[in-house]
Every structure is written in structure tokens, then in C-alpha cells.
Scaffold this active site. Structure first.
Site, PDB file in Angstrom:
ATOM      1  CG  PHE A   1       4.765 -59.732  17.191  1.00  0.00           C
ATOM      2  CD1 PHE A   1       4.781 -60.338  15.931  1.00  0.00           C
ATOM      3  CD2 PHE A   1       5.936 -59.727  17.922  1.00  0.00           C
ATOM      4  CE1 PHE A   1       5.946 -60.910  15.435  1.00  0.00           C
ATOM      5  CE2 PHE A   1       7.089 -60.292  17.438  1.00  0.00           C
ATOM      6  CZ  PHE A   1       7.096 -60.887  16.187  1.00  0.00           C
ATOM      7  CE  LYS A   2       8.554 -62.809  20.859  1.00  0.00           C
ATOM      8  NZ  LYS A   2       8.621 -61.352  20.646  1.00  0.00           N
ATOM      9  CG  ASP A   3      -0.744 -63.892  21.668  1.00  0.00           C
ATOM     10  OD1 ASP A   3      -0.176 -64.815  22.291  1.00  0.00           O
ATOM     11  OD2 ASP A   3      -1.315 -62.938  22.227  1.00  0.00           O
TER      12      ASP A   3
END
Ligand code: PLP
Length: 500
Positions: A112-114
Site C-alpha cells: 500500500f505504500k505505493d
């Protein structure tokens, strides 16, 4: 809209300054003046828009000073179809009519950091332009896995920026290490540190705090910035997918206009769930924000008792991206819960710094419990949940998401609340394939296979394809093989920047 520090330093900042600087000079976090309000009709009218178009509407009021063209370019470059494996960007999967999973891991690094790190570099470039900055920005990252790779992918080949990632030799999985040391890009550098994550993070903090070093960077036309989740530029793009989930459910008539949703969020540094709280402040109909922790359950205790106590044993878990005892972004929530009384925020943060513990009063606790509910799930519960969800729904979950699902079940049992719920899924199951395999495959296979082989075994067993960025990792060219001791991190940085 202007920004100020949560600790009260009296000065207004533009959004561009906030993104360029990362952290406020008094050690506080930047917070916006107010939360722009959206009417229910505004959410409803987003039904036929793409993710990118919805994102533009949500981000525009926060990113004052950015021209419409610049902001539109940021959004379009970040959420491109060749960057995200699913054109919907954050697709919803139905487990039951009452529980949907929103997958935030179709970006280039499968976590999810993307969602934030694909757009932050573009926001940074525009911020440099707006503030007339002519220095080269140097992004320094200490990573325990996910953040480093996502930051490298986001910042690679971005003009005006260079990025150096330090990772602990003893702290990342083989897949995570391979993802980083095969990183392409002309402005990137990856260095292994002979030590654990704490050593690595301490080393980076020392570099940031070394004023002589900062001066010599300055003299050589460099400027430090940060890509970690206290940067407002990482938080604000995360508001979008909460609204996106709501609008998607309106669109397929799963909910009525104004109907409330719960969100369950696997939580570490409190950035993801805080964005959900901001979405609610903007008018999104949200009932409860359910905060799921692993055995590092500091926040669960805080939500239950009003006491935040980081003095406890640190557990290395199967959901490593949530192995955090100081959740930095909680400071921004406290700022709102105490009616923006920065003196009180500073007091709590000083207590945390000096004694490792602080308590809020009953009025603040009541407000906290009104918005949030929290519980935790240990490693055994995580593995059991992965197996159970696979058996019941044929849905393959990563360990972080499984922590969320386990806590959702506890919430339902405790509260009896039947509100439709969206579970935020933060990583592809293949990003943490070894632990997922442990839940589903016989121990003989686990013991006899390498990490890479297990990914394939898992794919053979479940029929769920391995995402493209994690395929053939083993065969990629190693481009970074430098390592250093924890004492030599500063020297390694200077050498890379060619500063004598
Ligand atoms: C970073 C991360 C989290 C925690 O998110 P926060 O915003 O730090 O609360 C959860 N799951 C995964 C897979 C992550 O990478």
C-alpha cells in the site's frame, strides 16, 4: 489553505513548503488549517469519474498553490495504467455482502505504500518549482522493507532528486532485499548496513541531526528531505481511496447516499487510518474506524484506556510493517481531539519522549472511542485467519490484511454492529509469501523450499497468480552490492554525493 505545526510554532506554511520540508522546525507535524467539506451530492456526482479524476477533486483544496495543470499531471503520472496492474487502482472484492476488501497493492511494489509514494515524488518536484528551490533534494530512507522499495520506485529518475536507501542486512526478507538491490534508476543508491533495523534508523537520524553535515550539503547545493509517513505529501493522497471505496459502492448500488460504512485498517504508524479520519472530517459517511494492531498493541491499549505506553517488549511478527511502538501520526489525531490545543500536544509528546508514556483525560478518551475501535491479533491468530479466509471465501490474504480481518470479527462479536464494512488490504499475499504459505501448505514443503520456491508453490496450490513485479525476481540483475558498518553510513552518503 495554509498549514501549521501541531506543536504550535507560530507561522503559516504553504503546501509546497510543507511537502518540501517534511517535518516542522519545532519537531511537530504539519496540519492543514481546516478540512474542506464535501456535500453528499458531491460524492454521488463522482460515480462516473475515474480514480484519477476523483483524486484530483479530493486533492485540489489541500494543494493550494499548485496549478490545475501541475496537479493533474502529478495525479496522472502517479496512477498510470502501466504503473498499476488494475485499472480501477484500488479494486473492491466482496467477501460477503457486508464485508468488502479494498486492495491497495496493485502498484509497482505490491504494497500500500505505493498509493502515496507513487505521487509524492511528483508533488515534491512541483513543490521545489513553486518555492524556487534550486538545490538538489536528497531523500534518505532507513527501511525495514516496504518503505525503501516503494520510495525507490517512486523517486527513480525524478529530476532534481536523489535517493539513498539504507537497509539492515539482518532485518529484511530475501524477497525484500532482492527487490531493493535490483532497483534501476540513475539517481538511486541502495546500501546494506551491517546491523539491525534499529541501528540503521539510528544512523539515519544521526545524519539528519548533524548540523555540520547539513551545512556541508548546503554548501554543495544539496538539501535533505524525507519520504517517511510524517510528510503531509504522503498522507493526503491516502484520503482519496476512502472516498473512492464509498463512491464505488454508491455506483453499484450497494449503499444509499448518506449510508455509513465502517473501515478496518491494519495499523502501524497510524498514517493510513488517519487518512480515513480526515475523509470523515471532509463529510464522508463513516461510522467506525476500526484500528487493527498485531502483538505490538500500543494503540489498542491507548484506544481502550487513554494511556499510551511504549515501554513494553517489542515483538517481531508475521506482519512486520506494523511492528511499531511509536505511531508518529497519532500526534495529528491528538491535535484534532483536543480542539487544536498545541500546548497540550507538545506536553504529551514531551512526556512520550522523556518517559515513554502519556495519558489523555476522559473527555479526550470519549472522543477517541466515539470515532475508533481497536483490538489486536497475534501471529497464531494471523496464520489461522489466512487459512480460514482461504477455506471460507477462496480469498488469499497477506498477514497484515489478516490481522485486520481477525480484528473485524472481534468487532462484530463485541458490538453486533451490522454496518457494511470495508477492510483495507495493505499488501499482496506474495509480498509476504512465506508466512502465507505456512498457513496453507504442509510444513514439509515449507521446510524444504526457498522463499522463491514457496511463492511458486503457493501459486500452484491456490491458482492465484504471482503479481508481475514479484515474478522472476531471482533472475534480475543485482545493481547494488555496497555495504557499510553502522558507523560508516555518513561516509557512505558523502562518497555517493562526491563531497570530500
Ligand atoms: C506500512 C504498512 C502498514 C501500516 O500502515 P501505517 O500507515 O503505518 O499505519 C500496514 N501494512 C503494510 C503492508 C504496510 O506496508
Amino acid at each position: 489553505m495554509l498549514y501549521k505545526s501541531s506543536r504550535g510554532l507560530y507561522r503559516d506554511y504553504s503546501c509546497a513548503e510543507v511537502i518540501k520540508t517534511g517535518i516542522a522546525p519545532d519537531g511537530g507535524l504539519f496540519v492543514p488549517d481546516y478540512y474542506p467539506k464535501f456535500e453528499l451530492a458531491a460524492f454521488n456526482s463522482m460515480k462516473n469519474l475515474s480514480y484519477q479524476e476523483r483524486a484530483l477533486l479530493v486533492l485540489t483544496p489541500y494543494l493550494n498553490g499548485f496549478s490545475a495543470t501541475d496537479l493533474s499531471n502529478c495525479v496522472r503520472s502517479a496512477y498510470r495504467s502501466d504503473n498499476f496492474a488494475d485499472a480501477r487502482i484500488t479494486p473492491l472484492r466482496e467477501l460477503t455482502p457486508n464485508c468488502l476488501v479494498q486492495e491497495l497493492w496493485h502498484g509497482p511494489t505490491c504494497a500500500f505504500k505505493d498509493m502515496a509514494l507513487q505521487i509524492l515524488p511528483h508533488l515534491m518536484t512541483v513543490s521545489l518549482k513553486i518555492t524556487g528551490e534550486n538545490k538538489q533534494v536528497v531523500i534518505l530512507v532507513a527501511t525495514s522493507g516496504d518503505t525503501g522499495k516503494a520510495a525507490l520506485e517512486g523517486f527513480k529518475d525524478v529530476p532534481g532528486v536523489r535517493i539513498l536507501v539504507f537497509f539492515p542486512e539482518e532485518g529484511v526478507s530475501i524477497v525484500q532485499k532482492q527487490q531493493m538491490i535490483t532497483q534501476t534508476g540513475k539517481n538511486v543508491k541502495v546500501i546494506a548496513v551491517d546491523g539491525n533495523f534499529d541501528d540503521t534508523q539510528t544512523g539515519v537520524k544521526k545524519i539528519f541531526a548533524n548540523s555540520k553535515l547539513t551545512e556541508s550539503l548546503d554548501a554543495n547545493n544539496f538539501l535533505f528531505s524525507s519520504a517517511n509517513s510524517i510528510n503531509w505529501g504522503r498522507l493526503v493522497p491516502q484520503i482519496v481511496y476512502y472516498i473512492n471505496a464509498y463512491v464505488d459502492l454508491l455506483k453499484n448500488s450497494s449503499i444509499k447516499v448518506g449510508e455509513k460504512l465502517n473501515f478496518v485498517v491494519p495499523t502501524g504508524n497510524f498514517g493510513n487510518i488517519l487518512a480515513g479520519y480526515y475523509a470523515k472530517r471532509m463529510g464522508l459517511p463513516i461510522n467506525k474506524l476500526i484500528c487493527a494492531s498485531n502483538s505490538n498493541n500500543v494503540i489498542t491499549d491507548f484506544v481502550r484506556t487513554g494511556t499510551y505506553n511504549r515501554i513494553r517488549t517489542f515483538h517481531k511478527t508475521a506482519s512486520p510493517s506494523m511492528d511499531i511502538l511509536v505511531s508518529s501520526n497519532l500526534e495529528r489525531l491528538l491535535f484534532e481531539l483536543c480542539e487544536r490545543d498545541s500546548g497540550r500536544v507538545k506536553h504529551w509528546m514531551d512526556e512520550l519522549h522523556n518517559h515513554g508514556i502519556y495519558s489523555v483525560d476522559s473527555a479526550i478518551l470519549a472522543k477517541l472511542q466515539n470515532e475508533f475501535w481497536s483490538d489486536f491479533c497475534d501471529d497464531q491468530g494471523t496464520i489461522n485467519t489466512i487459512a480460514k479466509v482461504w477455506e471460507q471465501y477462496n480469498y488469499l490474504m497477506d498477514p497484515h490484511t489478516a490481522v485486520g480481518y481477525n480484528v473485524y470479527e472481534k468487532y462484530q462479536q463485541t458490538s453486533g454492529d451490522q454496518t457494511k464494512t470495508v477492510l483495507i488490504s495493505t499488501a499482496s499475499p506474495y509480498k509476504f509469501g512465506t508466512d502465507v504459505a505456512k498457513a496453507l501448505l504442509p510444513s514439509k514443503i515449507i521446510n524444504e523450499s526457498t522463499e522463491y520456491e514457496l511463492l511458486q508453490r503457493l501459486a500452484d496450490f491456490t491458482g492465484v497468480p504471482i503479481p508481475e513485479p514479484l515474478q522472476n525476481l531471482k533472475k534480475r540483475n543485482v545493481l547494488h552490492n555496497e555495504s557499510c558498518t553502522k558507523e560508516n553510513m555518513e561516509a557512505a552518503l558523502m562518497k555517493w554525493l562526491s563531497i570530500a
